[in-house]
Design an enzyme around this catalytic site. Structure first.
Site, PDB file in Angstrom:
ATOM      1  N   CYS A 136       0.835  -1.195   0.000  1.00  8.81           N
ATOM      2  CA  CYS A 136       0.000   0.000   0.000  1.00  8.81           C
ATOM      3  C   CYS A 136       0.877   1.255   0.000  1.00  8.81           C
ATOM      4  O   CYS A 136       0.731   2.136  -0.852  1.00  8.81           O
ATOM      5  CB  CYS A 136      -0.918   0.002   1.221  1.00  8.81           C
ATOM      6  SG  CYS A 136      -1.917   1.501   1.372  1.00  8.81           S
ATOM      7  N   GLU A 149      -4.680  -4.359  -3.294  1.00  5.18           N
ATOM      8  CA  GLU A 149      -4.618  -2.975  -3.759  1.00  5.18           C
ATOM      9  C   GLU A 149      -5.427  -2.803  -5.041  1.00  5.18           C
ATOM     10  O   GLU A 149      -6.187  -1.844  -5.196  1.00  5.18           O
ATOM     11  CB  GLU A 149      -3.160  -2.548  -3.984  1.00  5.18           C
ATOM     12  CG  GLU A 149      -2.429  -2.121  -2.734  1.00  5.18           C
ATOM     13  CD  GLU A 149      -3.058  -0.903  -2.091  1.00  5.18           C
ATOM     14  OE1 GLU A 149      -3.134   0.157  -2.748  1.00  5.18           O
ATOM     15  OE2 GLU A 149      -3.503  -1.008  -0.932  1.00  5.18           O
TER      16      GLU A 149
END
Length: 223
Positions: free
Chosen positions: A135, A206
């Site tokens: 992330c 993600e």
């Protein structure tokens, strides 16, 4: 080759899919619908609450004071600076603090954060960093890439791009990458493969998070 470099090289095709997602590209060229970003902001706020908990777990699992202190600083920064900025930024999209506090996580947000927290609580410090790093690292990469595009001056997405392409955020990402490399220096190939799987899973999450935001996907409604 450092382990982070090995992963970055091996997983580049998946990372490029994240970068090329229409949500990300829409921020870059300024064409992303505001309602989609509004949905993203609410879910990202909920995500950050659990993401911050990983820093608390990291401080607990760290074996030296410097690393403990850095995780504690990241926790403080996320809770008292990044989330405050998030609330202010949300006002541009007419999202009140009350709406943020009452919001419910999407299935993707739940799955992503629960997976990271499970790894963080049950695994080693290296496994925790493997879970949280995609992330931070990918946001930095995306921020830098989008800062070169027309959307960098868009009134709605400029602040997001500036935040994640900033030198300050880059320093945080670099610290996490360097910590990851130091934690994996003496790992066996079996251990490295497990870390790679965790890193791959959150990289996939993600993509799912961008996709969830683009489609404004919540729970299916059953009559």
């Amino acid at each position: 080759m450092k382990f982070s470099e090995r992963l970055y090289e091996k997983l580049q095709p998946i990372w490029r899919q994240n970068h090329n997602h229409p949500f990300v590209q829409g921020m870059g060229d300024g064409t992303l619908e505001k309602e989609k970003f509004r949905f993203y902001m609410i879910q990202d706020y909920l995500y950050l609450i659990d993401y911050a908990k990983l820093f608390a777990i990291g401080a607990m699992k760290a074996t030296d004071l410097q690393t403990m202190g850095k995780f504690a600083a990241l926790l403080d920064s996320t809770l008292n600076e990044e989330m405050s900025l998030h609330r202010e930024y949300a006002k541009k999209f007419e999202i009140s603090q009350k709406e943020l506090e009452k919001a419910q996580p999407s299935p993707t947000t739940l799955a992503y954060t629960h997976y990271m927290l499970h790894v963080g609580q049950s695994g080693t410090l290296a496994e925790l960093v493997a879970a949280l790093l995609p992330c931070m690292w990918s946001y930095w990469e995306i921020g830098k890439e989008l800062s070169e595009k027309p959307g960098a001056n868009n009134e709605f997405y400029r602040e997001w791009i500036e935040m994640y392409s900033s030198e300050e955020f880059g320093e945080l990402a670099t610290w996490c990458i360097n910590l990851f490399d130091s934690l994996t220096e003496d790992k066996s190939e079996v251990e490295l493969e497990k870390l790679e799987e965790i890193f791959l899973n959150t990289t996939r999450f993600e993509y799912m998070f961008w996709d969830m935001a683009y489609n404004e996907a919540m729970w299916p409604i059953h009559e």
